[in-house]
Design an enzyme around this catalytic site. Structure first.
Site: not given
Ligand code: NI
Length: 190
Positions: A46, A51, A99-100, A141-142, A145
């Site tokens: 995701g 991000q 998380c990236l 999760h996304e 963000h």
């Molecule tokens: Ni994330």
């Protein structure tokens, strides 16, 4: 084109992202393609627009790496524009999330079993849909963000204290990552 991924500590990750209008962003398909390219290169499932430095209510998911656990996720590749969470419900369950934007940290996070969302897809078609299982997990999760929230916000004060130094290091670029990132506390052109 791949974007650098914004690292923990950048204020954009804490901003509530704004909704977008179709005519305001005529090149959205290209942006979405670039976001998928960025996400796949970083082996994520995701990725949300903040991000990659864009405070827009847009995120993408591809849950197909979880196909083995849930065959329904085989082609679960989706784009969510202007998503609004309508309802989070069901029993909470824990899963080890990462998380990236926060590389090298994984923690168990509890979330409710299902999420109901209103959103537009990449063709600006409106949907109202309920997701469950791993799909719900990734979407929650996304979705966080685009609301300016991160999975580490859900940790206990003790867990948070234990990872604080690592978080500070990430914002300074002191972390090994295999994809390109943009670190907020690294001053350019000294
Ligand atoms: Ni994330």
């Amino acid at each position: 084109m791949k974007f650098p991924i914004v690292a923990y500590g950048d204020p954009i990750l804490r901003r509530k992202a704004t909704a977008i209008e179709p005519d305001e962003y005529p090149h959205i398909k290209e942006l979405i393609e670039n976001m998928f390219e960025t996400m796949y290169a970083a082996r994520g499932v995701g990725l949300a627009a903040p991000q990659v430095g864009l405070s827009m209510r847009l995120f993408i998911v591809d849950a197909s790496p979880f196909e083995e656990d849930d065959p329904q996720l085989k082609d679960f590749k989706k784009v969510f524009i202007n998503a609004i969470a309508l309802e989070d419900k069901g029993e909470e369950w824990a899963f080890n999330e990462g998380c990236l934007s926060i590389p090298d940290i994984r923690e168990d996070v509890s979330r409710k079993a299902t999420i109901r969302l209103s959103y537009y897809d990449e063709g600006w078609k409106h949907h109202e849909e309920t997701f469950s299982g791993m799909a719900a997990r990734i979407i929650q999760h996304e979705y966080d963000h685009i609301e300016g929230k991160l999975f580490i916000d859900k940790l206990s004060p003790l867990r948070k204290r234990l990872i604080q130094k690592k978080l500070n290091d990430i914002s300074k670029g002191i972390v090994e990552v295999e994809y390109k990132m943009k670190f907020p506390a690294v001053k350019k052109g000294r």
